[in-house]
Design a protein around this motif. Sequence first.
Motif, PDB file in Angstrom:
ATOM      1  N   ARG A 282     122.254  73.669  92.932  1.00 46.18           N
ATOM      2  CA  ARG A 282     123.666  73.851  92.590  1.00 46.18           C
ATOM      3  C   ARG A 282     124.086  72.910  91.472  1.00 46.18           C
ATOM      4  N   ALA A 283     124.883  73.418  90.542  1.00 43.33           N
ATOM      5  CA  ALA A 283     125.374  72.587  89.438  1.00 43.33           C
ATOM      6  C   ALA A 283     126.219  71.440  89.974  1.00 43.33           C
ATOM      7  N   PRO A 284     126.135  70.256  89.358  1.00 46.79           N
ATOM      8  CA  PRO A 284     127.013  69.148  89.778  1.00 46.79           C
ATOM      9  C   PRO A 284     128.461  69.467  89.430  1.00 46.79           C
ATOM     10  N   PHE A 285     129.388  68.789  90.086  1.00 50.75           N
ATOM     11  CA  PHE A 285     130.799  68.974  89.781  1.00 50.75           C
ATOM     12  C   PHE A 285     131.133  68.311  88.449  1.00 50.75           C
ATOM     13  N   ALA A 286     132.198  68.797  87.824  1.00 51.63           N
ATOM     14  CA  ALA A 286     132.639  68.193  86.560  1.00 51.63           C
ATOM     15  C   ALA A 286     133.107  66.759  86.784  1.00 51.63           C
ATOM     16  N   SER A 287     133.976  66.572  87.786  1.00 55.58           N
ATOM     17  CA  SER A 287     134.529  65.242  88.056  1.00 55.58           C
ATOM     18  C   SER A 287     133.499  64.368  88.756  1.00 55.58           C
ATOM     19  N   GLY A 288     133.162  63.259  88.123  1.00 50.50           N
ATOM     20  CA  GLY A 288     132.230  62.314  88.713  1.00 50.50           C
ATOM     21  C   GLY A 288     130.781  62.707  88.597  1.00 50.50           C
ATOM     22  N   GLY A 289     130.503  63.897  88.078  1.00 43.11           N
ATOM     23  CA  GLY A 289     129.126  64.340  87.926  1.00 43.11           C
ATOM     24  C   GLY A 289     128.760  64.542  86.477  1.00 43.11           C
ATOM     25  N   VAL A 290     129.410  65.511  85.832  1.00 45.20           N
ATOM     26  CA  VAL A 290     129.138  65.799  84.426  1.00 45.20           C
ATOM     27  C   VAL A 290     129.904  64.828  83.529  1.00 45.20           C
ATOM     28  N   PHE A 291     131.195  64.614  83.844  1.00 48.17           N
ATOM     29  CA  PHE A 291     132.012  63.644  83.112  1.00 48.17           C
ATOM     30  C   PHE A 291     132.315  62.485  84.054  1.00 48.17           C
TER      31      PHE A 291
ATOM     32  N   GLN B  86     138.888  61.567  83.849  1.00 45.51           N
ATOM     33  CA  GLN B  86     140.316  61.495  83.549  1.00 45.51           C
ATOM     34  C   GLN B  86     140.595  61.041  82.117  1.00 45.51           C
ATOM     35  N   VAL B  87     139.671  60.283  81.522  1.00 43.30           N
ATOM     36  CA  VAL B  87     140.017  59.612  80.265  1.00 43.30           C
ATOM     37  C   VAL B  87     138.966  59.752  79.168  1.00 43.30           C
ATOM     38  N   SER B  88     137.848  60.404  79.421  1.00 42.69           N
ATOM     39  CA  SER B  88     136.780  60.356  78.427  1.00 42.69           C
ATOM     40  C   SER B  88     136.016  61.669  78.343  1.00 42.69           C
ATOM     41  N   ASN B  89     135.637  62.030  77.118  1.00 43.74           N
ATOM     42  CA  ASN B  89     134.776  63.187  76.873  1.00 43.74           C
ATOM     43  C   ASN B  89     133.298  62.854  77.007  1.00 43.74           C
ATOM     44  N   ALA B  90     132.989  61.589  77.260  1.00 51.46           N
ATOM     45  CA  ALA B  90     131.594  61.171  77.343  1.00 51.46           C
ATOM     46  C   ALA B  90     130.889  61.898  78.483  1.00 51.46           C
ATOM     47  N   VAL B  91     129.721  62.466  78.176  1.00 52.88           N
ATOM     48  CA  VAL B  91     128.965  63.265  79.133  1.00 52.88           C
ATOM     49  C   VAL B  91     127.903  62.400  79.807  1.00 52.88           C
ATOM     50  N   ASN B  92     127.731  62.605  81.086  1.00 49.86           N
ATOM     51  CA  ASN B  92     126.709  61.903  81.839  1.00 49.86           C
ATOM     52  C   ASN B  92     125.322  62.396  81.401  1.00 49.86           C
ATOM     53  N   PRO B  93     124.524  61.560  80.787  1.00 52.00           N
ATOM     54  CA  PRO B  93     123.200  62.020  80.329  1.00 52.00           C
ATOM     55  C   PRO B  93     122.225  62.262  81.472  1.00 52.00           C
ATOM     56  N   ASP B  94     122.544  61.772  82.675  1.00 52.50           N
ATOM     57  CA  ASP B  94     121.627  61.899  83.813  1.00 52.50           C
ATOM     58  C   ASP B  94     122.064  62.979  84.803  1.00 52.50           C
ATOM     59  N   ALA B  95     123.054  63.798  84.435  1.00 51.77           N
ATOM     60  CA  ALA B  95     123.545  64.812  85.371  1.00 51.77           C
ATOM     61  C   ALA B  95     122.460  65.854  85.651  1.00 51.77           C
ATOM     62  N   VAL B  96     122.209  66.094  86.927  1.00 50.07           N
ATOM     63  CA  VAL B  96     121.212  67.091  87.335  1.00 50.07           C
ATOM     64  C   VAL B  96     121.794  67.916  88.482  1.00 50.07           C
ATOM     65  N   ASN B  97     121.167  69.054  88.735  1.00 50.32           N
ATOM     66  CA  ASN B  97     121.590  69.894  89.844  1.00 50.32           C
ATOM     67  C   ASN B  97     121.371  69.195  91.184  1.00 50.32           C
ATOM     68  N   GLU B  98     122.277  69.466  92.111  1.00 53.91           N
ATOM     69  CA  GLU B  98     122.056  69.059  93.495  1.00 53.91           C
ATOM     70  C   GLU B  98     121.199  70.117  94.172  1.00 53.91           C
TER      71      GLU B  98
END
Length: 931
Positions: free
Chosen positions: A628-637, A641-653
């Motif tokens: 399953r894709a990670p959530f946007a909040s706390g996973g991808v970003f 709330q404040v940044s467009n910076a993307v989590n480089p380590d985001a992976v599927n659960e």
Amino acid sequence: MGKNLIHFLLFTLFTVFSVTTAHAQVTVKGQVVDADNSEPMIGAAVTVVGAPQGVVTDMDGNFTLNVAANATISITYLGYKDVKKKVTLRNSSDRSVNLGVIMLESDAFALDDVTITSSIAVARKTPVAVSTITPVFIEEKLGTQEFPEILKSTPGIYAIKGGGGFGDSDVRVRGFKSENVAMMINGVPMNDMEWGGVYWSNWSLSDVTRSFQVQRGLGASKVSAPSVGGSINIITNSIEAQKGGSVSYAMGNDGYNKISFNVSTGLSEKGWAMSLLGSKTWGDGYIQGADFESYVWFLNIAKRINDNHQLSLTAFGAPQWHNQRNKYDGLTIEGWQTVANDYMNGESPYRYNASYGFGPNGERKMSARNVYNKPQISLNHLWQINDKSSLSTALYVSIGRGYGYAGQGRTSADRNNWYGSNKGSLNMTFRKSDGTFAYDEIYELNQASESGSVMAMSKSVNSHNWYGLLSTYTTKFGEYIDFYGGVDFRYYKGIHTNELIDLYGGEYYIDSDSRKNVLASNNSAAVAGNSFVNQKLKVGDVVYRDYDGYVVSEGVFAQGEYNRDKISAFVSGAVSNTSYWRYDRFYYDKDHAKSDTENFIGWNLKGGLNYNLTETHNIFANVGYISRAPFASGGVFLNNQVSNAVNPDAVNEKVFSFELGYGYHSRFFTANVNAYFTKWIDKTMSRSTDINNFYEGLISEPYDASKLSSTRAVINMQGVNALHKGIELDFVAKPLHWLEITGMFSIGDWRWDSNASGNFMVNGQIVNNAKIKDDENKDKLIVVNAVQNGLEPGTMELDLKDVKVGGSAQTTAALGANASISKAIRVGLDWNFFGRNYSDFSFSSSDLTIGGLKVYESPWRIPSANTFDLFASYRFKMGNMKAVISGNVNNLFDQEYISDATDGGNHDWKTAYNVFYGFGRTFNVRLKLSF
């Protein structure tokens, strides 16, 4: 309240004694079976036409119902043709009628489109753990409880009231919180697409619920993005609704009032049917200052066009506002006792609301309030292509508008002063001697300030536009194989901003705290420098954030089912692509406002088999794997709330699960037992903290943190795994025709199951070699002299192995007795037990240490609790109308118990904080007239 109660009781007594209730009653019995295979129809609704009476068939398809002589009963089951039977006595002395075997035929033209039936499981056929709650059960048991609480006697379920405000309840399934439990209405997903959560204050559909089903574990839902813990599906009334309606009035503790009506036309000769409902609920709330007002409207218009086509339009909404007790305003256990001694004057201390108080003119004030309206409209079309194939399509739209209060302050300390407590300690900065929050002192503080409001209130807007399409093609291969294939498209735009709504006596507000992070490199507004940071803001101006979050999901799914004699089996799979991006108007100018788009391919494969050993015994098993894709909040970003910076380590659960089950079904006793094993891999987990928490004392040379794009540092943990396993049992016994005994027992073993490691990041970049860049001087490096402890610079590690999962009781049990004392009176008593409930796992910013190892212990175990709930009802006639007076007393013996807590540093009761107690004794009475 007392005056209203007297009026209600006088009206009730007048009603009862002014009508004739001595009508001849007849006991009707029968058995409902499938006409194709003679299998018992479990859970078929047997109701009296034009009256509220009704029962559901047991595990053998049998039913017993007391009705008036010459009444007509209706037998309905989703996807089958309705059957009506006239109760006819052979002679005047008869007081019982046996209708024998009643066969229901499949109805290819009923509203059985996939958006409903894809999420419906059938006992002794679908190989999943399932519990179905009927409208009769809801009407008898709900009372003033929140809708999720009706599930508390279901195995593997734990329902809590959160802070205690209207609609703030939550439900956990097998230890998984609501963001990992699929919530559906008529098969349409309701979970927030950015973070997965559900707000039950948006759904008050108990009066039009035809079926309320919980599938634990993998479930049988045919959607492209399944849940981890289970699914909850609410099925509302439609074309099968009988002609008639009702009006009702209910009242209860703490000023609770509810008025409602519903009316249905039934299916006309020209193929039209309509159902309409409206209600209003209001009250003072059990918690101090938590008054509320809620409206519910529901409309369904269905048209059977011809033998091949049927349309159904369903629209509903629940606009509401409610004052809250902040979810962070729980205290320590000692703190609650201090409240009891100092403030409550003998009243229950657990009603205390630390942020409830008064303004300068004595007006009631709250710093926590929610206002929301989330109407949904869906158009369902069923096309019966031929005798083997059909196409079902649902097009839906949901437009959510609303906000919650968000206190603002010039410094972090000023912001925190809006909360009634801080990690379990009562905030005494603005506290009156009677314990109320001193909002008048905030006015005085702001009016004395020469630089505008020190503290101000904003509304945190979280609106959305959500569009979706579910379409499923169904066909039959040969005699025994059914095939389902379809598409699941969703488009979501979340609109998030913070707007000032009250300056609390000041002339303006300066948002220097968040605006200092707006850089010239990203936002042309910052070119003005201090003029932007020090802008004098008025009511309506934006503070802290202003962005849109986008989620687009495209999925396909397919399922094959084999049904022959005693065997039922299925294999299903799905693939979906989920895309996320942000558009930020606050921290970025137009050239930088849109983030990169991140895509995640998810998939799942599952299968199951049910085998009916005999007419009384069956076994089942299922197994599946989900990515399953990670959530946007706390996973991808990470700083969504404040940044467009993307989590480089985001992976599927990832989730692997299997389950075994056994069922016994007889006329007098029915039981189900199942065992499950669920492995959750790469769960999203991240925390952020102020960058100075890391760098103070560790910097090799001076630096200016205000020049960084974000002063927030983030640890994104990888390899966070959990293991959930357990055993569940439920049963129904009918030792006497007038007595039903229900019960359940579930025991889980839910643990974290890994050593997790994480990268330390600033501005979305991993801090390699413990170095970061100053954004103004791109070539200048700031070196962190962190202790390595054998780990790579910029990383940390958590030892979570065998730490208990908190936030949900791992042992639950229930026992209930429902008795028909006479033909008109029903009473029931339910006992519920909650044990091995561990306080919620705490992973805070203070735990973030560069290059360090954090070893966790299992959190504090909350004491076990027992509660008892009582209900009673009396049915009678009022002219041509049927009437029922009913009442509920929940927590009959006023048991004090802790429902929720957060683990403290010493993993004991003394350091546990954010402790909330369950509600004490509550009650309601209700009068309902049906026509």
